[in-house]
Structure formats: structure tokens, C-alpha cells
Design an enzyme around this catalytic site. Structure first.
Site, PDB file in Angstrom:
ATOM      1  N   ARG A 102       0.886  -1.177   0.000  1.00  0.00           N
ATOM      2  CA  ARG A 102       0.000   0.000   0.000  1.00  0.00           C
ATOM      3  C   ARG A 102       0.916   1.216   0.000  1.00  0.00           C
ATOM      4  O   ARG A 102       1.711   1.408   0.928  1.00  0.00           O
ATOM      5  CB  ARG A 102      -0.908  -0.003   1.229  1.00  0.00           C
ATOM      6  CG  ARG A 102      -1.619   1.327   1.409  1.00  0.00           C
ATOM      7  CD  ARG A 102      -2.756   1.288   2.394  1.00  0.00           C
ATOM      8  NE  ARG A 102      -3.905   0.607   1.828  1.00  0.00           N
ATOM      9  CZ  ARG A 102      -5.149   0.710   2.303  1.00  0.00           C
ATOM     10  NH1 ARG A 102      -5.396   1.454   3.364  1.00  0.00           N
ATOM     11  NH2 ARG A 102      -6.155   0.076   1.729  1.00  0.00           N
ATOM     12  N   HIS A 129      -7.215   1.019  -6.600  1.00  0.00           N
ATOM     13  CA  HIS A 129      -7.442   0.137  -5.441  1.00  0.00           C
ATOM     14  C   HIS A 129      -8.110  -1.148  -5.963  1.00  0.00           C
ATOM     15  O   HIS A 129      -9.271  -1.429  -5.667  1.00  0.00           O
ATOM     16  CB  HIS A 129      -8.337   0.851  -4.422  1.00  0.00           C
ATOM     17  CG  HIS A 129      -8.337   0.227  -3.059  1.00  0.00           C
ATOM     18  ND1 HIS A 129      -7.535  -0.845  -2.719  1.00  0.00           N
ATOM     19  CD2 HIS A 129      -9.055   0.525  -1.927  1.00  0.00           C
ATOM     20  CE1 HIS A 129      -7.760  -1.167  -1.451  1.00  0.00           C
ATOM     21  NE2 HIS A 129      -8.678  -0.357  -0.953  1.00  0.00           N
ATOM     22  N   GLN A 132     -10.011  -3.862  -3.764  1.00  0.00           N
ATOM     23  CA  GLN A 132     -11.318  -3.426  -3.263  1.00  0.00           C
ATOM     24  C   GLN A 132     -12.413  -3.739  -4.281  1.00  0.00           C
ATOM     25  O   GLN A 132     -13.514  -4.154  -3.937  1.00  0.00           O
ATOM     26  CB  GLN A 132     -11.277  -1.918  -2.974  1.00  0.00           C
ATOM     27  CG  GLN A 132     -12.595  -1.369  -2.462  1.00  0.00           C
ATOM     28  CD  GLN A 132     -12.963  -1.886  -1.086  1.00  0.00           C
ATOM     29  OE1 GLN A 132     -12.164  -1.823  -0.168  1.00  0.00           O
ATOM     30  NE2 GLN A 132     -14.173  -2.410  -0.936  1.00  0.00           N
ATOM     31  N   ASP A 223     -17.040   7.342  -2.231  1.00  0.00           N
ATOM     32  CA  ASP A 223     -15.825   7.155  -1.432  1.00  0.00           C
ATOM     33  C   ASP A 223     -15.542   8.490  -0.762  1.00  0.00           C
ATOM     34  O   ASP A 223     -16.145   9.514  -1.113  1.00  0.00           O
ATOM     35  CB  ASP A 223     -14.667   6.715  -2.356  1.00  0.00           C
ATOM     36  CG  ASP A 223     -13.363   6.474  -1.598  1.00  0.00           C
ATOM     37  OD1 ASP A 223     -13.418   6.196  -0.383  1.00  0.00           O
ATOM     38  OD2 ASP A 223     -12.284   6.573  -2.221  1.00  0.00           O
ATOM     39  N   CYS A 263     -16.282   1.610   0.032  1.00  0.00           N
ATOM     40  CA  CYS A 263     -15.120   0.790   0.412  1.00  0.00           C
ATOM     41  C   CYS A 263     -14.766   0.938   1.887  1.00  0.00           C
ATOM     42  O   CYS A 263     -14.114   0.070   2.448  1.00  0.00           O
ATOM     43  CB  CYS A 263     -13.931   1.141  -0.470  1.00  0.00           C
ATOM     44  SG  CYS A 263     -13.318   2.824  -0.237  1.00  0.00           S
ATOM     45  N   ARG A 291     -13.604  -8.539   1.269  1.00  0.00           N
ATOM     46  CA  ARG A 291     -12.179  -8.298   1.045  1.00  0.00           C
ATOM     47  C   ARG A 291     -11.406  -9.571   1.369  1.00  0.00           C
ATOM     48  O   ARG A 291     -10.514  -9.992   0.630  1.00  0.00           O
ATOM     49  CB  ARG A 291     -11.687  -7.139   1.935  1.00  0.00           C
ATOM     50  CG  ARG A 291     -12.228  -5.771   1.548  1.00  0.00           C
ATOM     51  CD  ARG A 291     -11.648  -5.285   0.238  1.00  0.00           C
ATOM     52  NE  ARG A 291     -10.208  -5.264   0.266  1.00  0.00           N
ATOM     53  CZ  ARG A 291      -9.478  -4.255   0.762  1.00  0.00           C
ATOM     54  NH1 ARG A 291     -10.056  -3.169   1.205  1.00  0.00           N
ATOM     55  NH2 ARG A 291      -8.151  -4.312   0.743  1.00  0.00           N
TER      56      ARG A 291
HETATM   57  N1  NVA Z   1      -9.732   6.894  -1.666  1.00  0.00           N
HETATM   58  C1  NVA Z   1      -9.441   6.412  -0.338  1.00  0.00           C
HETATM   59  C2  NVA Z   1      -9.705   4.956  -0.212  1.00  0.00           C
HETATM   60  C3  NVA Z   1      -9.501   4.390   1.172  1.00  0.00           C
HETATM   61  C4  NVA Z   1      -9.682   2.921   1.246  1.00  0.00           C
HETATM   62  C5  NVA Z   1      -7.995   6.746  -0.015  1.00  0.00           C
HETATM   63  O1  NVA Z   1      -7.129   6.566  -0.893  1.00  0.00           O
HETATM   64  O2  NVA Z   1      -7.714   7.178   1.093  1.00  0.00           O
HETATM   65  N1   CP Z   2     -11.246  -0.100   2.046  1.00  0.00           N
HETATM   66  C1   CP Z   2     -10.006  -0.170   2.531  1.00  0.00           C
HETATM   67  O1   CP Z   2      -9.048  -0.404   1.814  1.00  0.00           O
HETATM   68  O2   CP Z   2      -9.918   0.021   3.870  1.00  0.00           O
HETATM   69  P1   CP Z   2      -8.595   0.206   4.727  1.00  0.00           P
HETATM   70  O3   CP Z   2      -8.004   1.536   4.379  1.00  0.00           O
HETATM   71  O4   CP Z   2      -9.076   0.146   6.150  1.00  0.00           O
HETATM   72  O5   CP Z   2      -7.650  -0.901   4.418  1.00  0.00           O
END
Ligand code: NVA
Ligand code: CP
Length: 306
Positions: A102, A129, A132, A223, A263, A291
Site C-alpha cells: 500500500r 485500489h 477493493q 468514497d 469501500c 475483502r
Molecule cells: N480513496 C481512499 C480509499 C480508502 C480505502 C484513499 O485513498 O484514502
Molecule cells: N477499504 C479499505 O481499503 O480500507 P482500509 O483503508 O481500512 O484498508
């Protein structure tokens, strides 16, 4: 050997194969009869951003498959102190069987995967992502919403939106994206989606009007307006996204049996109202649990293809 950095690299058949495998494993786990398909394997999980769902689902998933997962925070490993990506990739992939990352830049994932001897999975980047979306589509499959879906995404043109564009254009379904002016998707991603749509028959609509996107939709999703790394833009973003909240009024324009997906984490009362999040059409917790199951399907699939 395959990596899983974006759905762009996957065919419809491959995406569905991964999901069918995930659903099969989900059934076994629910019946407490699971087979350790990744016995004695190790997954390294590198996190440069926070996570609840991604960390828990990969770690538990690997355990349920008979393997082991290592949590590697950027604050604790040398990557965060400037050790080159290519050196980190060569070292970690010489000891582990799979890597999940990540991070911020998609290019970092790409660089890592070029030097990795094992499959690399995108656990979220600024651009995509994809894991997801596996869970989101699995949730749609389970409630029959994969039959000619009309999906509406309302909100920021971000990593989630880009991934919805990839999913819809690969699988060939209708997707309408409504973002405020100035917060549209990356034009290069939209262009890719339009190219894939020509082959799959997907119908992609890009608009600035949430009502136009949601009218008659069978799947409504949104989101956060402030993704990880954008905290300093919070005040400006809250102003720009006014009118883009998914509330009961907007949801009322969707098909009466539409489902709502998010998500998570959600900012209650910001991008979505409490009533929609906790309402009968919301499948957010089924989606979150998926997930775990979708990613097990993915890891087993990647293992088979090395
Ligand atoms: N768009 C959000 C998704 C979190 C799972 C982010 O990147 O923070
Ligand atoms: N949806 C998702 O990826 O959640 P987290 O940021 O908690 O991993």
C-alpha cells in the site's frame, strides 16, 4: 508470473476466475472445511499508509490459507529511510512468496514488481485500489446485482473511481461517474476505459451531475472526498464537493432495489448520510468482509500462475 497492480492488466475471464475461486473458498471457510492452499507460504505486507480492512483481510486470509503474513510498516523498515525500492524488492522477494504493498505512487509498485521474484499485489495506491473492486464485484455477484448492472459512482475522481472504470470497462457493464469540476478522473484512465469499453460493450458516462448518474442505477457507490495524503486540502475539498453527498434524496432516484456500496472508511454525514450507510440498501459490511474472501481467491490464483 503475474502481478496484480491494476485491473487494466486483467481480462474479464481472469477477473471472474479469481472471484469464483474466492467464492468457493468462502463457502469452505464458512463450513469450517477449508484446505490450506498456500501452506507454509509467506506474504509480506508493506504499508506506507494506514489501513484497517486491507491489513486484517490479508493477514487473516493468509492464515486461513495455511500461510503466514508479515506486517511491515514504512516507519519500521529501511524503505521508509530511503533504501532503494529495487534493493528492498530483491531482498523481500528472496524470502517471501508474495508481497502486498500500500503506497502513494503507482510507479513505486511498478518498480518493485520489476525487481520482485514473486507476485506483487497493489493494496491501494494513489491511482488504483483493485483488490477493493474484487470485493465490490463479489458482493454484487452474491446478491444478483452482476446481471446487467447500472453502476453510479458519485464523488471524487480518485483511486476508487479509476478502479471502477477499469472493472466496468473490462467486464462490460454500464458505469456513470459524477465528480465536481476540477476533481474529475485522470483523463488517461478514462481514455483506457473507453478503449476497453469498445471491446467489452461497456457504457461509460462521465458527468458533473450526481442526479444524472444515479437515475435508475442498480448499484450506487461513493468514497471519501479526502483520500489519504490529501488531509491538507480538507477545507477546500469540503466546499468543492457540496451537493455530492449520497443521501436518501439522491438514493431515491436510483432503482428501487438498488444497493449501496462504500469501500470504507466512510465519513458519516459527509460523502454519505448516516441513513444511507445504515439503511436497508447498504451492503457495506458484506462488502468489507468480502475483502477477505476475494483476496484469498486472488492469492491462490497468483500462486497457480507462477
Ligand atoms: N480513496 C481512499 C480509499 C480508502 C480505502 C484513499 O485513498 O484514502
Ligand atoms: N477499504 C479499505 O481499503 O480500507 P482500509 O483503508 O481500512 O484498508
Amino acid at each position: 508470473m503475474r502481478h496484480f497492480l491494476t485491473l487494466k492488466d486483467y481480462t474479464k475471464e481472469e477477473i471472474l476466475e479469481i472471484l469464483e475461486l474466492g467464492l468457493e473458498i468462502k463457502k469452505e471457510v464458512k463450513a469450517k472445511t477449508f484446505t490450506p492452499r498456500l501452506a507454509n507460504q509467506t506474504l509480506a505486507m508493506i504499508f506506507e499508509k494506514s489501513s484497517t480492512r486491507t491489513r486484517v483481510s490479508f493477514e487473516v486470509g493468509m492464515y486461513q490459507l495455511g500461510g503466514h503474513a508479515l506486517f511491515l510498516s514504512n516507519r519500521d523498515i529501511h524503505l521508509g529511510r530511503g533504501e532503494p525500492v529495487k534493493d528492498t524488492a530483491r531482498v523481500i522477494s528472496s524470502m517471501c512468496d508474495m508481497v502486498m504493498i500500500r503506497t502513494y505512487e503507482q510507479s513505486k509498485l511498478e518498480e518493485f514488481s520489476r525487481y520482485s521474484k514473486v507476485p506483487v499485489i497493489n493494496g491501494l495506491s494513489d491511482s488504483y485500489h483493485p483488490v477493493q473492486l474484487l470485493a465490490d464485484y463479489m458482493t454484487m455477484m452474491e446478491c444478483g446485482k452482476d446481471k446487467n448492472p447500472v453502476a453510479a459512482y458519485v464523488g471524487d475522481g480518485n483511486n476508487m473511481t479509476h478502479s471502477w472504470l477499469m472493472l466496468a470497462s473490462k467486464l462490460g457493464f454500464e458505469l456513470r461517474v459524477a465528480t465536481p469540476k476540477g476533481y474529475e478522473c485522470d483523463p488517461a484512465v478514462v481514455a483506457d476505459a473507453m478503449e476497453f469499453a469498445k471491446v467489452s460493450g461497456a457504457k461509460i458516462t462521465i458527468t458533473n451531475d450526481p442526479k444524472e448518474a444515479v437515475a435508475g442505477a442498480t448499484v450506487v457507490t461513493t468514497d471519501t472526498w479526502i483520500s489519504m495524503g490529501q488531509e491538507e486540502e480538507k477545507a477546500q475539498r469540503l466546499r468543492a464537493f457540496e451537493g455530492y453527498i449520497v443521501d436518501e434524496t439522491l438514493m431515491g432516484l436510483a432503482h428501487k432495489e438498488a444497493i449501496f456500496l462504500h469501500c470504507l472508511p466512510a465519513y458519516r454525514g459527509v460523502e454519505v448520510s448516516e441513513a444511507v450507510l445504515d439503511g436497508e440498501q447498504s451492503l457495506i459490511f458484506e462488502e468489507a468482509e468480502n475483502r477477505l474472501h476475494a483476496q484469498k481467491g486472488l492469492m491462490v490464483w497468483l500462486d497457480k500462475h507462477r
